[in-house]
Design an enzyme around this catalytic site. Structure first.
Site, PDB file in Angstrom:
ATOM      1  N   ARG A 201     -34.575 -34.458 -26.394  1.00 45.19           N
ATOM      2  CA  ARG A 201     -35.329 -33.198 -26.250  1.00 45.19           C
ATOM      3  C   ARG A 201     -35.285 -32.388 -27.545  1.00 45.19           C
ATOM      4  NH1 ARG A 201     -33.124 -30.095 -21.487  1.00 45.19           N
ATOM      5  NH2 ARG A 201     -34.734 -28.612 -22.091  1.00 45.19           N
TER       6      ARG A 201
ATOM      7  N   GLN B 129     -35.692 -17.317 -21.019  1.00 46.45           N
ATOM      8  CA  GLN B 129     -34.836 -18.365 -20.442  1.00 46.45           C
ATOM      9  C   GLN B 129     -34.927 -19.625 -21.293  1.00 46.45           C
ATOM     10  OE1 GLN B 129     -35.453 -18.470 -15.879  1.00 46.45           O
ATOM     11  NE2 GLN B 129     -37.149 -17.249 -16.629  1.00 46.45           N
ATOM     12  N   ASN B 130     -35.815 -19.610 -22.271  1.00 44.55           N
ATOM     13  CA  ASN B 130     -36.076 -20.840 -23.033  1.00 44.55           C
ATOM     14  C   ASN B 130     -35.020 -21.058 -24.108  1.00 44.55           C
ATOM     15  OD1 ASN B 130     -38.281 -20.965 -21.425  1.00 44.55           O
ATOM     16  ND2 ASN B 130     -39.736 -20.250 -22.962  1.00 44.55           N
TER      17      ASN B 130
ATOM     18  N   HIS C 279     -30.308 -18.514 -21.693  1.00 45.75           N
ATOM     19  CA  HIS C 279     -29.781 -19.856 -21.393  1.00 45.75           C
ATOM     20  C   HIS C 279     -29.377 -20.639 -22.638  1.00 45.75           C
ATOM     21  CE1 HIS C 279     -32.000 -19.688 -17.233  1.00 45.75           C
ATOM     22  NE2 HIS C 279     -30.886 -18.979 -17.261  1.00 45.75           N
TER      23      HIS C 279
ATOM     24  N   CYS D 281     -10.062 -26.031 -27.230  1.00 45.55           N
ATOM     25  CA  CYS D 281      -9.465 -26.955 -28.189  1.00 45.55           C
ATOM     26  C   CYS D 281      -7.953 -27.088 -27.963  1.00 45.55           C
ATOM     27  CB  CYS D 281      -9.753 -26.390 -29.582  1.00 45.55           C
ATOM     28  SG  CYS D 281      -9.068 -27.346 -30.891  1.00 45.55           S
TER      29      CYS D 281
ATOM     30  N   CYS E 238      -8.247 -33.743 -31.546  1.00 44.97           N
ATOM     31  CA  CYS E 238      -7.836 -33.534 -30.146  1.00 44.97           C
ATOM     32  C   CYS E 238      -8.728 -34.243 -29.129  1.00 44.97           C
ATOM     33  CB  CYS E 238      -7.742 -32.034 -29.838  1.00 44.97           C
ATOM     34  SG  CYS E 238      -9.318 -31.180 -29.862  1.00 44.97           S
TER      35      CYS E 238
ATOM     36  N   ASN F   8     -49.246 -16.108 -15.221  1.00 42.96           N
ATOM     37  CA  ASN F   8     -48.916 -17.474 -14.802  1.00 42.96           C
ATOM     38  C   ASN F   8     -50.166 -18.086 -14.160  1.00 42.96           C
ATOM     39  OD1 ASN F   8     -47.751 -19.796 -13.453  1.00 42.96           O
ATOM     40  ND2 ASN F   8     -45.759 -18.756 -13.475  1.00 42.96           N
TER      41      ASN F   8
ATOM     42  N   ALA G  32     -50.188 -18.396 -20.894  1.00 41.18           N
ATOM     43  CA  ALA G  32     -49.571 -17.499 -21.881  1.00 41.18           C
ATOM     44  C   ALA G  32     -50.425 -17.406 -23.145  1.00 41.18           C
ATOM     45  CB  ALA G  32     -48.168 -18.005 -22.218  1.00 41.18           C
TER      46      ALA G  32
HETATM   47  C1  BJW Z   1     -47.330 -21.496 -17.323  1.00 40.94           C
HETATM   48  C2  BJW Z   1     -47.983 -22.355 -18.109  1.00 40.94           C
HETATM   49  C3  BJW Z   1     -48.701 -21.741 -19.152  1.00 40.94           C
HETATM   50  C4  BJW Z   1     -47.017 -23.615 -16.666  1.00 40.94           C
HETATM   51  N1  BJW Z   1     -48.650 -20.396 -19.287  1.00 40.94           N
HETATM   52  N2  BJW Z   1     -47.219 -20.216 -17.373  1.00 40.94           N
HETATM   53  C5  BJW Z   1     -28.467 -16.498  -6.354  1.00 40.94           C
HETATM   54  C6  BJW Z   1     -28.008 -15.556  -7.266  1.00 40.94           C
HETATM   55  C7  BJW Z   1     -27.401 -15.932  -8.466  1.00 40.94           C
HETATM   56  C8  BJW Z   1     -27.251 -17.278  -8.770  1.00 40.94           C
HETATM   57  C9  BJW Z   1     -27.713 -18.212  -7.877  1.00 40.94           C
HETATM   58  C10 BJW Z   1     -28.302 -17.838  -6.694  1.00 40.94           C
HETATM   59  N3  BJW Z   1     -28.629 -18.954  -6.014  1.00 40.94           N
HETATM   60  C11 BJW Z   1     -28.269 -20.008  -6.754  1.00 40.94           C
HETATM   61  C12 BJW Z   1     -27.696 -19.580  -7.891  1.00 40.94           C
HETATM   62  C13 BJW Z   1     -27.185 -20.460  -8.969  1.00 40.94           C
HETATM   63  C14 BJW Z   1     -28.183 -20.985  -9.951  1.00 40.94           C
HETATM   64  C15 BJW Z   1     -29.618 -20.882  -9.449  1.00 40.94           C
HETATM   65  O1  BJW Z   1     -30.351 -19.949  -9.713  1.00 40.94           O
HETATM   66  N4  BJW Z   1     -30.063 -21.906  -8.747  1.00 40.94           N
HETATM   67  C16 BJW Z   1     -31.417 -21.916  -8.174  1.00 40.94           C
HETATM   68  C17 BJW Z   1     -32.197 -23.113  -8.750  1.00 40.94           C
HETATM   69  C18 BJW Z   1     -31.288 -21.958  -6.694  1.00 40.94           C
HETATM   70  N5  BJW Z   1     -28.021 -20.258 -11.183  1.00 40.94           N
HETATM   71  C19 BJW Z   1     -27.080 -20.601 -12.042  1.00 40.94           C
HETATM   72  O2  BJW Z   1     -26.292 -21.502 -11.818  1.00 40.94           O
HETATM   73  C20 BJW Z   1     -26.984 -19.776 -13.304  1.00 40.94           C
HETATM   74  N6  BJW Z   1     -25.664 -19.299 -13.459  1.00 40.94           N
HETATM   75  C21 BJW Z   1     -25.130 -18.435 -12.609  1.00 40.94           C
HETATM   76  O3  BJW Z   1     -25.743 -17.978 -11.665  1.00 40.94           O
HETATM   77  O4  BJW Z   1     -23.818 -18.108 -12.914  1.00 40.94           O
HETATM   78  C22 BJW Z   1     -23.088 -17.379 -11.931  1.00 40.94           C
HETATM   79  C23 BJW Z   1     -22.666 -18.355 -10.865  1.00 40.94           C
HETATM   80  C24 BJW Z   1     -21.726 -19.308 -11.180  1.00 40.94           C
HETATM   81  C25 BJW Z   1     -21.313 -20.194 -10.190  1.00 40.94           C
HETATM   82  C26 BJW Z   1     -21.873 -20.150  -8.906  1.00 40.94           C
HETATM   83  C27 BJW Z   1     -22.869 -19.202  -8.618  1.00 40.94           C
HETATM   84  C28 BJW Z   1     -23.248 -18.293  -9.610  1.00 40.94           C
HETATM   85  C29 BJW Z   1     -27.285 -20.632 -14.514  1.00 40.94           C
HETATM   86  C30 BJW Z   1     -28.682 -21.130 -14.532  1.00 40.94           C
HETATM   87  C31 BJW Z   1     -28.878 -22.071 -15.736  1.00 40.94           C
HETATM   88  C32 BJW Z   1     -30.261 -22.688 -15.762  1.00 40.94           C
HETATM   89  N7  BJW Z   1     -30.272 -23.715 -16.754  1.00 40.94           N
HETATM   90  C33 BJW Z   1     -31.550 -24.384 -17.052  1.00 40.94           C
HETATM   91  C34 BJW Z   1     -31.304 -25.506 -18.090  1.00 40.94           C
HETATM   92  C35 BJW Z   1     -31.123 -24.908 -19.491  1.00 40.94           C
HETATM   93  C36 BJW Z   1     -30.820 -25.976 -20.518  1.00 40.94           C
HETATM   94  C37 BJW Z   1     -31.916 -26.980 -20.701  1.00 40.94           C
HETATM   95  O5  BJW Z   1     -33.009 -26.652 -21.161  1.00 40.94           O
HETATM   96  O6  BJW Z   1     -31.674 -28.147 -20.382  1.00 40.94           O
HETATM   97  O7  BJW Z   1     -32.487 -23.418 -17.544  1.00 40.94           O
HETATM   98  S1  BJW Z   1     -32.360 -25.069 -15.587  1.00 40.94           S
HETATM   99  C38 BJW Z   1     -33.981 -24.602 -16.093  1.00 40.94           C
HETATM  100  O8  BJW Z   1     -34.483 -23.604 -15.173  1.00 40.94           O
HETATM  101  C39 BJW Z   1     -33.838 -23.906 -17.454  1.00 40.94           C
HETATM  102  C40 BJW Z   1     -34.822 -22.787 -17.319  1.00 40.94           C
HETATM  103  O9  BJW Z   1     -34.526 -21.759 -18.252  1.00 40.94           O
HETATM  104  C41 BJW Z   1     -34.642 -22.357 -15.884  1.00 40.94           C
HETATM  105  C42 BJW Z   1     -35.830 -21.594 -15.322  1.00 40.94           C
HETATM  106  O10 BJW Z   1     -36.974 -22.399 -15.294  1.00 40.94           O
HETATM  107  P1  BJW Z   1     -38.384 -21.761 -15.725  1.00 40.94           P
HETATM  108  O11 BJW Z   1     -38.320 -21.326 -17.108  1.00 40.94           O
HETATM  109  O12 BJW Z   1     -38.780 -20.758 -14.710  1.00 40.94           O
HETATM  110  O13 BJW Z   1     -39.330 -23.056 -15.671  1.00 40.94           O
HETATM  111  P2  BJW Z   1     -40.064 -23.692 -14.410  1.00 40.94           P
HETATM  112  O14 BJW Z   1     -40.423 -25.063 -14.779  1.00 40.94           O
HETATM  113  O15 BJW Z   1     -39.290 -23.500 -13.172  1.00 40.94           O
HETATM  114  O16 BJW Z   1     -41.396 -22.825 -14.256  1.00 40.94           O
HETATM  115  C43 BJW Z   1     -42.421 -22.900 -15.215  1.00 40.94           C
HETATM  116  C44 BJW Z   1     -43.509 -21.918 -14.836  1.00 40.94           C
HETATM  117  O17 BJW Z   1     -44.472 -21.872 -15.890  1.00 40.94           O
HETATM  118  C45 BJW Z   1     -44.274 -22.298 -13.568  1.00 40.94           C
HETATM  119  O18 BJW Z   1     -44.365 -21.181 -12.720  1.00 40.94           O
HETATM  120  C46 BJW Z   1     -45.676 -22.677 -14.082  1.00 40.94           C
HETATM  121  O19 BJW Z   1     -46.710 -22.333 -13.184  1.00 40.94           O
HETATM  122  C47 BJW Z   1     -45.759 -21.853 -15.329  1.00 40.94           C
HETATM  123  N8  BJW Z   1     -46.662 -22.345 -16.364  1.00 40.94           N
HETATM  124  N9  BJW Z   1     -47.835 -23.634 -17.729  1.00 40.94           N
HETATM  125  C48 BJW Z   1     -47.917 -19.668 -18.403  1.00 40.94           C
HETATM  126  N10 BJW Z   1     -49.426 -22.449 -20.043  1.00 40.94           N
END
Ligand code: BJW
Length: 256
Positions: free
Chosen positions: A77, A109-110, A127, A139, A165, A228, A246
């Site tokens: 990636r 979030q990107n 993120h 470490c 380590c 969106n 966007a």
């Molecule tokens: C267009 C388009 C165009 C297309 N123009 N638009 C409730 C409260 C708090 C936390 C939680 C909760 N329930 C569950 C949780 C935990 C979890 C969570 O949210 N899970 C859900 C999935 C249920 N969250 C976490 O774990 C976070 N940490 C946390 O909460 O810590 C405290 C905690 C700890 C322990 C237990 C519980 C809480 C951390 C989240 C980390 C997310 N990481 C990722 C990977 C990053 C690294 C990598 O790149 O590999 O982040 S996952 C992925 O999803 C990435 C993104 O930033 C993130 C969001 O996705 P995004 O950006 O919205 O993308 P898509 O694909 O979902 O949507 C794209 C959109 O674009 C679509 O709508 C399209 O229509 C649109 N689109 N073309 C404009 N041209």
């Protein structure tokens, strides 16, 4: 929205709110970079999670179970993102910030660095950054003598390993179940609390706490406008939903 985007009543209303706003926050997700050629996560067919398992590739447990697989997935990636350019949407946001210093905060979030590459120097990257690494564990030397091994010492491998380590390097991104960088999240909370208008661009709104920032802004009295092309989990809390991409929508919306 189609060719008549800039005369649509919702679009004109969004522009009026933007012009009246003293503080603007823009919360972006993967859709922000889709027109630069970076796949989103949850779009059907094209999203990464349609082909890959997030529990395997975007959690610490997944990395510990299969470090080579996860490291190589991120390496691919990174390589794919390295030469990608910002699109017209990124540039429109950065140009707006230059014309209106201090008025607009980017919260993203990107992990692709495209806002920064377009000129948004103060983007809050919730993120992390896919181009940076950090140690997986505390470490060994830090635990025993307070001395931390420099990541630059890691020996090339998949993943690179500390010769002293044995600690592994991992990408400096936030995986599921991990906390977001506290200072960045705090600054994003403040921006959400204080803004008069929040633009929510290209996110499904499924991942928290990032999606919670839009709820926070709404509760604090801000107008919430979504950009969106498809439905998202945040549509129900938005004052307006602009159905455009966007790169098509932001240059016209942010052109004053
Ligand atoms: C267009 C388009 C165009 C297309 N123009 N638009 C409730 C409260 C708090 C936390 C939680 C909760 N329930 C569950 C949780 C935990 C979890 C969570 O949210 N899970 C859900 C999935 C249920 N969250 C976490 O774990 C976070 N940490 C946390 O909460 O810590 C405290 C905690 C700890 C322990 C237990 C519980 C809480 C951390 C989240 C980390 C997310 N990481 C990722 C990977 C990053 C690294 C990598 O790149 O590999 O982040 S996952 C992925 O999803 C990435 C993104 O930033 C993130 C969001 O996705 P995004 O950006 O919205 O993308 P898509 O694909 O979902 O949507 C794209 C959109 O674009 C679509 O709508 C399209 O229509 C649109 N689109 N073309 C404009 N041209």
């Amino acid at each position: 929205m189609t060719a008549s985007l800039d005369t649509h009543p919702d679009f004109l209303q969004a522009r009026a709110w933007l012009q009246a706003a003293q503080r603007v926050a823009v919360l972006t997700g993967a859709g922000m970079s889709a027109e630069s050629g970076i796949p989103t996560f949850r779009d059907a067919q094209t999203g990464l999670w349609a082909r890959f398992d997030p529990a395997e590739l975007a959690t610490e447990d997944g990395f510990r179970a299969q470090p080579e697989l996860v490291w190589n997935w991120y390496a691919e990636r990174r390589a794919a993102m390295a030469h990608v350019e910002p699109n017209a949407g990124h540039y429109a946001i950065a140009a707006y910030q230059q014309r209106h210093p201090g008025r607009l905060t980017v919260i993203t979030q990107n992990v692709d660095g495209l806002h920064q590459k377009a000129g948004s120097t103060d983007a809050l990257a919730l993120h992390g950054n896919i181009f940076q690494d950090r140690w997986l564990d505390l470490c060994f030397h830090a635990r025993h003598s307070g001395r931390v091994c420099a990541p630059a010492r890691a020996q090339p491998d998949s993943p690179p390993r500390c010769p002293d380590c044995g600690n592994l390097l991992r990408p400096d991104v936030v995986w599921f179940g991990e906390s977001l960088p506290p200072e960045t999240l705090h600054a994003a909370d403040q921006a959400a609390q204080r803004c008069d208008l929040m633009l929510v661009v290209g996110t499904s709104g499924e991942v928290y706490p990032a999606a919670g920032l839009a709820h926070q802004a709404r509760r604090a009295g801000a107008k919430v406008v979504i950009v969106n092309p498809h439905a998202s989990d945040l549509d129900s809390i938005a004052h307006l939903v602009l159905r455009g991409t966007a790169a098509q929508t932001l240059p016209t919306l942010l052109c004053d």
